[in-house]
Design a protein around this motif. Structure first.
Motif, PDB file in Angstrom:
ATOM      1  N   MET A  21      -3.230   8.433   5.928  1.00 47.47           N
ATOM      2  CA  MET A  21      -1.938   8.252   7.070  1.00 47.47           C
ATOM      3  C   MET A  21      -2.303   7.921   8.316  1.00 47.47           C
ATOM      4  SD  MET A  21       0.145  11.524   5.488  1.00 47.47           S
ATOM      5  CE  MET A  21       0.957  11.518   3.452  1.00 47.47           C
ATOM      6  N   LEU A  22      -2.569   8.598   9.234  1.00 48.50           N
ATOM      7  CA  LEU A  22      -2.785   8.109  10.442  1.00 48.50           C
ATOM      8  C   LEU A  22      -3.735   6.448  11.219  1.00 48.50           C
ATOM      9  CD1 LEU A  22      -3.171  11.706  11.841  1.00 48.50           C
ATOM     10  CD2 LEU A  22      -1.154   9.850  12.091  1.00 48.50           C
ATOM     11  N   ALA A  23      -4.231   6.092   9.933  1.00 45.55           N
ATOM     12  CA  ALA A  23      -5.518   5.152  10.273  1.00 45.55           C
ATOM     13  C   ALA A  23      -4.634   4.258   9.188  1.00 45.55           C
ATOM     14  CB  ALA A  23      -6.862   5.927   9.142  1.00 45.55           C
ATOM     15  N   ALA A  68      -4.867  -1.492   4.897  1.00 51.11           N
ATOM     16  CA  ALA A  68      -3.818  -1.629   5.658  1.00 51.11           C
ATOM     17  C   ALA A  68      -3.541  -3.128   5.870  1.00 51.11           C
ATOM     18  CB  ALA A  68      -3.276  -0.511   6.556  1.00 51.11           C
ATOM     19  N   ARG A  69      -4.704  -3.935   6.159  1.00 53.04           N
ATOM     20  CA  ARG A  69      -4.695  -4.613   7.268  1.00 53.04           C
ATOM     21  C   ARG A  69      -4.837  -6.062   6.221  1.00 53.04           C
ATOM     22  NH1 ARG A  69      -7.176  -4.201  12.602  1.00 53.04           N
ATOM     23  NH2 ARG A  69      -7.502  -2.103  13.000  1.00 53.04           N
ATOM     24  N   ILE A  70      -4.617  -5.630   4.756  1.00 58.42           N
ATOM     25  CA  ILE A  70      -4.824  -6.690   4.177  1.00 58.42           C
ATOM     26  C   ILE A  70      -3.520  -6.700   3.179  1.00 58.42           C
ATOM     27  CG2 ILE A  70      -7.572  -6.936   4.175  1.00 58.42           C
ATOM     28  CD1 ILE A  70      -6.881  -5.914   0.840  1.00 58.42           C
ATOM     29  N   ALA A  71      -2.926  -5.442   3.656  1.00 57.46           N
ATOM     30  CA  ALA A  71      -1.780  -5.016   2.947  1.00 57.46           C
ATOM     31  C   ALA A  71      -0.389  -5.943   3.098  1.00 57.46           C
ATOM     32  CB  ALA A  71      -1.252  -4.143   2.506  1.00 57.46           C
ATOM     33  N   ARG A  72       0.705  -6.717   2.500  1.00 60.25           N
ATOM     34  CA  ARG A  72       1.683  -7.267   3.181  1.00 60.25           C
ATOM     35  C   ARG A  72       3.016  -5.272   3.740  1.00 60.25           C
ATOM     36  NH1 ARG A  72       3.467 -11.454   0.953  1.00 60.25           N
ATOM     37  NH2 ARG A  72       5.699 -11.460   2.210  1.00 60.25           N
ATOM     38  N   ALA A  73       2.914  -5.049   3.020  1.00 59.35           N
ATOM     39  CA  ALA A  73       3.301  -3.068   3.889  1.00 59.35           C
ATOM     40  C   ALA A  73       3.216  -2.137   3.525  1.00 59.35           C
ATOM     41  CB  ALA A  73       5.149  -3.870   2.865  1.00 59.35           C
ATOM     42  N   VAL A  74       3.281  -1.145   3.912  1.00 59.14           N
ATOM     43  CA  VAL A  74       2.067   0.556   3.483  1.00 59.14           C
ATOM     44  C   VAL A  74       3.634   1.868   3.929  1.00 59.14           C
ATOM     45  CG1 VAL A  74       0.936   1.936   4.551  1.00 59.14           C
ATOM     46  CG2 VAL A  74       0.615  -0.684   4.914  1.00 59.14           C
ATOM     47  N   THR A  75       3.501   1.897   2.997  1.00 57.40           N
ATOM     48  CA  THR A  75       4.949   3.505   3.011  1.00 57.40           C
ATOM     49  C   THR A  75       3.621   4.408   2.788  1.00 57.40           C
ATOM     50  OG1 THR A  75       4.444   3.526   0.042  1.00 57.40           O
ATOM     51  CG2 THR A  75       5.929   1.701   1.234  1.00 57.40           C
ATOM     52  N   ILE A  76       3.965   5.210   3.233  1.00 56.49           N
ATOM     53  CA  ILE A  76       3.206   7.070   3.793  1.00 56.49           C
ATOM     54  C   ILE A  76       4.438   7.932   3.020  1.00 56.49           C
ATOM     55  CG2 ILE A  76       2.703   8.019   5.346  1.00 56.49           C
ATOM     56  CD1 ILE A  76       1.371   6.025   7.242  1.00 56.49           C
ATOM     57  N   ASN A  77       3.626   9.074   2.299  1.00 59.48           N
ATOM     58  CA  ASN A  77       4.697   9.986   1.585  1.00 59.48           C
ATOM     59  C   ASN A  77       3.910  11.081   2.301  1.00 59.48           C
ATOM     60  OD1 ASN A  77       5.041  11.827  -0.280  1.00 59.48           O
ATOM     61  ND2 ASN A  77       6.941  10.033  -0.868  1.00 59.48           N
ATOM     62  N   GLN A 100       0.742  -1.505  -0.216  1.00 58.45           N
ATOM     63  CA  GLN A 100      -0.249  -0.271   0.192  1.00 58.45           C
ATOM     64  C   GLN A 100       0.670   1.493  -0.100  1.00 58.45           C
ATOM     65  OE1 GLN A 100      -2.458   0.286   3.538  1.00 58.45           O
ATOM     66  NE2 GLN A 100      -3.500   2.581   2.485  1.00 58.45           N
ATOM     67  N   CYS A 101       0.919   1.825  -1.062  1.00 57.14           N
ATOM     68  CA  CYS A 101       1.464   2.938  -1.205  1.00 57.14           C
ATOM     69  C   CYS A 101       0.734   4.433  -0.634  1.00 57.14           C
ATOM     70  CB  CYS A 101       2.402   3.550  -2.590  1.00 57.14           C
ATOM     71  SG  CYS A 101       3.383   1.671  -2.970  1.00 57.14           S
ATOM     72  N   ILE A 102       1.259   5.138  -0.133  1.00 48.58           N
ATOM     73  CA  ILE A 102       0.316   6.447   0.259  1.00 48.58           C
ATOM     74  C   ILE A 102       1.191   7.482   0.176  1.00 48.58           C
ATOM     75  CG2 ILE A 102      -1.022   7.717   1.759  1.00 48.58           C
ATOM     76  CD1 ILE A 102      -1.933   5.607   3.373  1.00 48.58           C
ATOM     77  N   THR A 103       1.113   7.671  -1.813  1.00 42.79           N
ATOM     78  CA  THR A 103       2.097   9.013  -1.857  1.00 42.79           C
ATOM     79  C   THR A 103       1.708  10.183  -2.050  1.00 42.79           C
ATOM     80  OG1 THR A 103       4.376   8.290  -2.895  1.00 42.79           O
ATOM     81  CG2 THR A 103       2.702   7.582  -3.447  1.00 42.79           C
ATOM     82  N   ASN A 104       1.958  10.911  -2.618  1.00 39.82           N
ATOM     83  CA  ASN A 104       1.846  11.936  -3.341  1.00 39.82           C
ATOM     84  C   ASN A 104       1.026  11.825  -4.878  1.00 39.82           C
ATOM     85  OD1 ASN A 104       4.321  13.111  -5.065  1.00 39.82           O
ATOM     86  ND2 ASN A 104       5.368  12.529  -2.793  1.00 39.82           N
ATOM     87  N   TYR A 105       0.850  12.816  -4.959  1.00 39.09           N
ATOM     88  CA  TYR A 105       0.203  13.444  -6.758  1.00 39.09           C
ATOM     89  C   TYR A 105       1.366  12.997  -8.320  1.00 39.09           C
ATOM     90  CZ  TYR A 105      -4.687  14.313  -5.434  1.00 39.09           C
ATOM     91  OH  TYR A 105      -5.510  14.506  -4.239  1.00 39.09           O
ATOM     92  N   VAL A 106       2.373  13.375  -7.568  1.00 38.77           N
ATOM     93  CA  VAL A 106       3.832  13.622  -8.093  1.00 38.77           C
ATOM     94  C   VAL A 106       4.351  12.303  -8.928  1.00 38.77           C
ATOM     95  CG1 VAL A 106       5.620  14.621  -8.968  1.00 38.77           C
ATOM     96  CG2 VAL A 106       4.539  15.801  -7.831  1.00 38.77           C
ATOM     97  N   GLY A 148      -7.071   2.158   6.012  1.00 36.48           N
ATOM     98  CA  GLY A 148      -7.240   1.937   7.236  1.00 36.48           C
ATOM     99  C   GLY A 148      -7.270   0.176   6.630  1.00 36.48           C
ATOM    100  N   ASP A 149      -8.744   0.266   6.565  1.00 38.49           N
ATOM    101  CA  ASP A 149      -8.884  -1.318   6.192  1.00 38.49           C
ATOM    102  C   ASP A 149      -7.955  -2.307   5.380  1.00 38.49           C
ATOM    103  OD1 ASP A 149     -10.981  -1.454   8.138  1.00 38.49           O
ATOM    104  OD2 ASP A 149     -12.523  -0.699   6.010  1.00 38.49           O
TER     105      ASP A 149
END
Length: 266
Positions: A79-81, A58-67, A23-29, A55-56
């Motif tokens: 991001m916090l969730a 993130a519970r099934i992903a193998r990894a999460v990234t936050i940018n 799961q990649c929470i990253t920016n539009y660019v 949040g839901d």
């Protein structure tokens, strides 16, 4: 100093065998190049960021990234969730505190996420220095400090969070507060292609799904540096470097990585 038991070559093989959902929470660019980077390396990206589902997911992903690249109140809540959910189920997550010193709002978001103790923290030297309370002249996304100047700050942050800290630049540094590794390679063209650093954060997350945090960070950096160096040999400029870099990621084999010496242990 004990070295990781999983080599970058073996880690690449494990990454491609597992194709971990990241799961990649990253920016539009960064969304497009980050997703393509993970696909080329052998992972499975998911660009899920809304508070209603992050949040839901993130519970099934193998990894999460936050940018932190392009913030809004809704994105921060997502991001916090995601970080909270990842912690709840033991999923590794990576924080990239992009230019966290640029505004009070951005700084507050970085502090809230750091308090959730990321598995891996990835930033440039200026971001890591400032996050640890040090001084930097940087004002935007580009570093104004050399990587090695941030080593004490990186060690301190690793001890504070209990995780691994990665400082990227002309060389890359990884520390867990005790061990330190530096990685060489890449190309001078890499800073001229937008969002490659953000893409690296996502790739580190994918590796964290299949390896311990220190090994994951080192292995992701070695692959990135190797592909960058390979692409840079034939690129005519940043435009041709971009697609050559993706091709190099896909073409790099574990045997190639096993034949290279890019890591120095100190």
């Amino acid at each position: 100093m004990p070295r990781p038991t999983l080599s970058p070559a073996d880690a690449l093989g494990a990454l491609r065998a597992a194709a971990p959902l990241t799961q990649c929470i990253t920016n539009y660019v960064a969304m497009n190049i980050a997703a393509n980077t993970l696909l080329a390396a052998g992972a499975a990206p998911a660009m899920v960021h809304t508070v209603e589902e992050s949040g839901d997911f993130a519970r099934i992903a193998r990894a999460v990234t936050i940018n932190l690249g392009t913030l809004s109140p809704a994105w921060v809540q997502g991001m916090l969730a995601a970080a909270t959910a990842a912690n709840a189920v033991g999923t590794p997550w990576v924080l990239d505190p992009v230019a966290h010193f640029a505004s009070p709002y951005r700084a507050q978001a970085a502090r809230e996420l750091l308090a959730l103790r990321p598995t891996i923290l990835r930033g440039n030297a200026s971001e890591i220095l400032a996050l640890a309370g040090g001084d930097t002249t940087a004002r935007g996304v580009d570093a104004a400090d050399p990587v090695m100047a941030a080593e004490p700050a990186a060690r301190a942050l690793a001890q504070q969070t209990g995780g691994v800290v990665v400082v990227t630049g002309a060389i890359d540094l990884v520390t867990d507060g005790a061990r330190v590794a530096t990685i060489t390679g890449g190309s001078p063209l890499m800073p001229q292609v937008t969002a490659l650093g953000c893409s690296l954060t996502c790739l580190i997350g994918s590796y964290a799904a299949i390896a311990a945090p220190f090994e994951a960070a080192v292995s992701a950096l070695v692959l990135f540096a190797h592909a960058g160096e390979r692409a840079g040999r034939e690129a005519e400029g940043p435009g041709s470097f971009g697609w050559r870099f993706l091709d190099a990621l896909a073409a790099t084999s574990p045997a190639e990585l096993a034949a290279t010496e890019r890591v120095t242990w100190g």
